[in-house]
Write an enzyme that holds these catalytic residues in place. Structure first.
Site, PDB file in Angstrom:
ATOM      1  N   ASP A  92       0.781  -1.231   0.095  1.00 17.81           N
ATOM      2  CA  ASP A  92       0.221  -0.187  -0.071  1.00 17.81           C
ATOM      3  C   ASP A  92       0.706   1.326   0.534  1.00 17.81           C
ATOM      4  O   ASP A  92       2.501   1.674  -0.060  1.00 17.81           O
ATOM      5  CB  ASP A  92      -0.753  -0.192   0.851  1.00 17.81           C
ATOM      6  CG  ASP A  92      -0.205   0.580   2.405  1.00 17.81           C
ATOM      7  OD1 ASP A  92       0.607   0.794   2.600  1.00 17.81           O
ATOM      8  OD2 ASP A  92      -0.885   0.284   3.790  1.00 17.81           O
ATOM      9  N   GLY A  94       1.116   3.847   1.129  1.00 14.58           N
ATOM     10  CA  GLY A  94       0.948   4.956   2.989  1.00 14.58           C
ATOM     11  C   GLY A  94      -0.096   6.115   2.636  1.00 14.58           C
ATOM     12  O   GLY A  94      -0.298   6.546   3.198  1.00 14.58           O
ATOM     13  N   GLY A 220     -10.916   4.562   0.742  1.00 18.22           N
ATOM     14  CA  GLY A 220     -11.897   5.453   1.199  1.00 18.22           C
ATOM     15  C   GLY A 220     -13.345   4.887   2.805  1.00 18.22           C
ATOM     16  O   GLY A 220     -13.796   5.216   1.943  1.00 18.22           O
ATOM     17  N   ASP A 270      -7.610  -6.982   1.719  1.00 18.70           N
ATOM     18  CA  ASP A 270      -6.663  -7.454   2.814  1.00 18.70           C
ATOM     19  C   ASP A 270      -7.247  -7.075   3.698  1.00 18.70           C
ATOM     20  O   ASP A 270      -8.079  -6.010   4.145  1.00 18.70           O
ATOM     21  CB  ASP A 270      -5.290  -6.329   2.046  1.00 18.70           C
ATOM     22  CG  ASP A 270      -5.324  -4.978   2.894  1.00 18.70           C
ATOM     23  OD1 ASP A 270      -6.749  -4.671   1.626  1.00 18.70           O
ATOM     24  OD2 ASP A 270      -5.205  -4.452   3.512  1.00 18.70           O
ATOM     25  N   CYS A 308     -11.261 -27.523  11.251  1.00 23.10           N
ATOM     26  CA  CYS A 308      -9.916 -26.815  11.189  1.00 23.10           C
ATOM     27  C   CYS A 308      -9.652 -28.286  10.815  1.00 23.10           C
ATOM     28  O   CYS A 308      -9.321 -28.720  11.768  1.00 23.10           O
ATOM     29  CB  CYS A 308     -10.109 -25.966  11.616  1.00 23.10           C
ATOM     30  SG  CYS A 308      -8.105 -24.833  10.714  1.00 23.10           S
ATOM     31  N   CYS A 310      -6.318 -27.018  10.710  1.00 23.56           N
ATOM     32  CA  CYS A 310      -4.635 -26.139  10.629  1.00 23.56           C
ATOM     33  C   CYS A 310      -3.700 -26.595  11.892  1.00 23.56           C
ATOM     34  O   CYS A 310      -4.676 -27.515  12.445  1.00 23.56           O
ATOM     35  CB  CYS A 310      -4.846 -24.543  10.493  1.00 23.56           C
ATOM     36  SG  CYS A 310      -4.662 -24.164  12.759  1.00 23.56           S
ATOM     37  N   CYS A 313      -5.641 -26.026  15.310  1.00 18.24           N
ATOM     38  CA  CYS A 313      -6.479 -27.253  15.237  1.00 18.24           C
ATOM     39  C   CYS A 313      -6.327 -28.868  15.227  1.00 18.24           C
ATOM     40  O   CYS A 313      -6.620 -29.710  16.215  1.00 18.24           O
ATOM     41  CB  CYS A 313      -7.748 -27.065  14.692  1.00 18.24           C
ATOM     42  SG  CYS A 313      -8.154 -25.054  14.949  1.00 18.24           S
ATOM     43  N   HIS A 339      -4.126 -19.892  12.249  1.00 18.99           N
ATOM     44  CA  HIS A 339      -5.420 -20.757  12.854  1.00 18.99           C
ATOM     45  C   HIS A 339      -6.771 -19.675  11.563  1.00 18.99           C
ATOM     46  O   HIS A 339      -7.190 -20.017  11.000  1.00 18.99           O
ATOM     47  CB  HIS A 339      -5.671 -21.332  13.870  1.00 18.99           C
ATOM     48  CG  HIS A 339      -7.163 -21.294  13.663  1.00 18.99           C
ATOM     49  ND1 HIS A 339      -8.177 -22.957  13.527  1.00 18.99           N
ATOM     50  CD2 HIS A 339      -8.737 -20.325  14.025  1.00 18.99           C
ATOM     51  CE1 HIS A 339      -9.816 -22.302  13.277  1.00 18.99           C
ATOM     52  NE2 HIS A 339      -9.717 -21.114  13.835  1.00 18.99           N
TER      53      HIS A 339
END
Lengths: 377, 377
Positions: A92, A94, A220, A270, A308, A310, A313, A339
């Protein structure tokens, strides 16, 4: 340079599934990018990020310009070397920090002067300087420097910021082309402003898309406004953006936001939520949000999320995660961040699959019922 | 229960290579155990630890008894569940904390009263209590509660502590057998004391080995004495310990210590060095120690250690590790800890291979030359 190949469309909404071709490989859209503000997604190894489903990362121009500095990053081989990440990266510009650190900022037509969060010294950001820094960092996607107005309902301020964003975009495009960054394969995304005003949003899309760029973002938003205002801005702007270019909704969001925005034609997201919440011991699960410091989990031998796969988990009982959280152990932040990312990426994966099967409506209904059941959005 | 199978011997020294059979699988010796004081090797995921070469971990009875408490650990499925680790685990007994936190400790014949490092409240440790806690934690190996004298050269104090250690060991053995821990497969190691005195070390080995236990440790070393005194204690005690049982040198050490102690017959080591140094941005490399915060690495694009295949060395230029260290990012601690563990485990692996080939002398010579070259031990 980056390009979007659309591979499937929802028949009832504007949702589309795509393949984003980037200099660092193809990634599937709709896509969620974890945030590595200072060039690291806190406490997460690149391979563990990839295992959680992350394919493209975001880093921050302003923070990296202060430390280690874009010359240092360039000398080390660019942001990919700094982050140990060989997939695509977006930085990004700034512009959001000018908003979020507005108490440290002086704005004028030429640019903005911020106070360094490292040593308090003044830092000058202009469209040209921001493009120069991003050229040094050399992510796959650089964002234009925009003026993000603090209150999307304050018409005069929004109009002025939006018009300034357009003037700054022209300067960013010139710098991007002039520096050779475009030729070297770095993409530039323009940012649409316009706050909560339909006419300003329309005018902003028109102004921004006068530049033929590899992608466009809606900015914005996620500045404290309500969800209705945010989705209204997306509803207005997204369909006006070029069909064949990726559309990125900046700083968003929660699982429900993804569904709503994807149905309005958004491809990229994001947000700091999964990792920041992870460091604060808050987990997103298929059964709602879980505060892992809660005493009720002390002796809980069940996984954090039974649905899950992951590492948190499958390897740890909930009571172990609770202990690590209470003890402020680094591993708690790492496990819960992984996770949460796994959960976010899994949701996006389910959405992509549903778009291909043209069953997005069913997914939304299942999601709504599940979320109602657990009393959480 | 644990047992050692010796698979190779050095023809010139007492070094031996073995396979340690444990309830959680076989591990090769000589072995280095990373320290997870509070039930977590700080900031490291179990799979990443395994990838770095770790096969057996150490955790701390005293710290875990305070938080989360051994009843909680037992309720969660024991230390293996808490740590997300399915290889063997050893817990130290708290005896070392009685030494290292001596300003917070009152000792008497029955046991020790420490101040809790969590809330300052008094915590009573006796041989029986320490065995009860370790029975709850249920590591593969529990250590006997010993009295580690602060100055190995103060004869009267060492003699008294050593004799007390023997009386406490008898109580530990009774508790271990009485509780059912032994039958359930938990091993108990006795600890030899005796400080820097040959006669006291000999007497201690004799007293400790009167109990037929699955393994024995040499304690009271690495408490600030010089290397000569430490190696002299090992030289005296190790050959007197039963040949067929694993021998564990507690709290040691550095790469050179490993070679010296292995040649004197030691099989197992633990030390906080690789992970604590990792968190303090100090790396052990094949070219000597590296302080990663040093400015000279700012633009260094080479790997931390060109001879290393760990994630830090293969994914990140040295300058990136320097940046992450300077920025105090969690990932710096994780990466440098993993690198240091990879380095330690790699050295142990080379030593094991050299023992099998009966070329330990050559390895030592190469190691000595390399260390002399870089001006570091």
């Amino acid at each position: 340079m980056l390009s979007l190949e659309i591979v499937a469309r929802c028949s009832r909404t504007r949702a589309r599934r795509g393949l984003l071709h980037t200099p660092h490989g193809d990634v599937e859209t709709p896509l969620f990018m974890p945030v590595g503000t200072k060039g690291t997604v806190r406490g997460l190894l690149p391979a563990d990020l990839h295992a959680a489903g992350s394919r493209m990362l975001l880093a921050n121009t302003f923070h990296l310009s202060l430390r280690p500095g874009h010359e240092t990053v360039r000398a080390l081989g660019g942001l990919h070397a700094l982050m140990g990440w060989d997939g695509p990266i977006l930085t990004d510009s700034g512009g959001y920090q000018v908003f979020s650190l507005s108490h440290l900022t002086q704005l004028d037509e030429d640019g903005a002067t911020l106070k360094s969060i490292v040593d308090g010294s003044p830092v000058r950001l202009t469209p040209e300087r921001v493009m120069e820094i991003q050229h040094g960092l050399f992510p796959d996607v650089a964002m234009a420097f925009d003026h993000c107005p603090p209150d999307p309902h304050a018409r005069d301020a929004v109009a002025a910021a939006t018009e300034r964003t357009h003037r700054w975009l022209a300067r960013c495009v010139d710098a991007w082309r002039g520096s050779g960054a475009a030729e070297e394969g770095q993409s530039l995304f323009g940012i649409v402003q316009g706050g909560a005003f339909e006419d300003l949003r329309r005018a902003s899309v028109e102004a921004v898309t006068q530049h033929d760029l590899p992608g466009y973002a809606i900015g914005g938003v996620s500045v404290g406004e309500d969800r209705e205002a945010m989705m209204s801005a997306v509803e207005i702007a997204a369909p006006l953006l070029p069909e064949e270019k990726p559309r990125y909704l900046m700083g968003v969001g929660t699982p429900l936001d993804f569904l709503d925005a994807i149905e309005r034609g958004i491809d990229m997201f994001d947000c700091v939520t999964p990792t920041r919440h992870g460091r604060n011991h808050q987990a997103f699960t298929s059964e709602g949000r879980v505060n892992l410091r809660n005493r009720i989990w002390e002796h809980d031998t069940t996984p954090l999320d039974p649905n899950c796969t992951c590492v948190a988990c499958t390897r740890f009982p909930r009571g172990a995660l609770r202990y690590l959280s209470k003890a402020n152990e680094m591993l708690a932040a790492t496990l819960i961040s992984l996770h949460n990312l796994h959960f976010f990426h899994g949701l996006l994966d389910a959405i992509r699959t549903a778009i291909s099967a043209d069953r997005l409506g069913e997914l939304r209904e299942r999601f709504r019922l599940a979320q109602r059941r657990v009393g959480d959005r």
